[in-house]
Design a protein around this motif. Sequence first.
Motif: not given
Length: 355
Positions: A1-11, A87-99
């Motif tokens: 697992m890369s450092q970026t992936t490990q960090r995202k999981l830990a967060h 379902e509720e018609g609201v905006a969705l932001a995704l997490g950092s795409q660095r990984a």
Amino acid sequence: MSQTTQRKLAHVDICLRKKVEARAKGPGFGDCEFVHQALPEVDFSKINIERVFLKKKLSAPFVIEAMTGGYTGAMKINEALAHSAEEEGVALALGSQRAMIESPALIPTYSVRAIAPSIPILGNIGIAQISRYGPARISTAIERIGADALVVHMNPLQEVCQKEGDRNFSGFFKSLEKICSGISCPVIAKETGAGISMETAVKLERAGVAMIDVAGAGGTSWSAVESYRGSGETEFWDWGMPTAQSVVECSQKVKIPIIASGGVRSGHDAAKALALGASFAGAALPFLKKVNSGGSKSLIIELRSWKDELKAAMFLSGAKDLNALSSAPIVITGKTAEALRARGIDPKKFASRQL
Ligand SMILES: Cc1cc2nc3c(=O)[nH]c(=O)nc-3n(C[C@H](O)[C@H](O)[C@H](O)COP(=O)(O)O)c2cc1C
């Protein structure tokens, strides 16, 4: 697992298990109170909370803020967030795409467009990564997930608290200008829980960003998260500009729309943020907790209650739609009023304005 992936999981893991919210101060909404209207001339059933976000109509001005992607378990979270948002018609932001830029095998953990075909989806990258990857690779990352806009997050507090953090932010204004002119979708500049001042907002507008998400202090504290991740007890747990102050500062100084986030915990808080000058309001941690405990069903119930609370606050303040809400009188007292005065903004004008 890369450092970026490990960090995202830990967060995500830390945010779900530990107390990571501000402890010495809140987002400032407690200092803000609507002026109650005993004779509101509003029919609750006709209150309109629809708003257009990036050319798409939302049924409420809410954003599920950037959180995750980039490890296997993130897929389940993002799918639940996407299902609820659609379902509720609201905006969705995704997490950092660095990984996913570092490891394309992780693209599916962000790929929720098929689940949420009609809502705005926002991609995400850190300011430190934009000069490293450049406009072409970032554009490809945005296209891969079918996003409507790119969120560039600025997180100097988190970086300075991280052992492996990027501590050289010089030259980032130029990188931001380049990305704004070099990619075809709108760019949204965002903090991650320490707020954006009026001076920074003016610079961001000049750089060409389409919107600002203040992500102010008073909600999730990234210095707290990093302290649990091993950086030790922190002096900076509550560092940053509270969200209410940040919304007022930014909206008074720039013309581009403002998203209020950081410690927004109800539709009532969202209503206050909109009255203070934001066009949209969002949250991260409370929505993550909902999908973790009860999947998209729980988040949908939460979003519906936010909509009801927003409408109730509008009803009681005499605002029949979001334009009216932005001029509803709201009294700002306490530390928020003091801070605004110290920064050259008179809080009285919010209390004395007329619908
Ligand atoms: C688990 C978790 C992961 C996050 N990851 C990101 C991220 O990848 N990119 C980003 O811009 N913000 C990220 N954030 C910050 C949030 O988008 C938001 O700005 C901040 O948490 C304040 O909002 P809140 O008080 O409602 O949580 C994350 C927040 C949480 C809780």
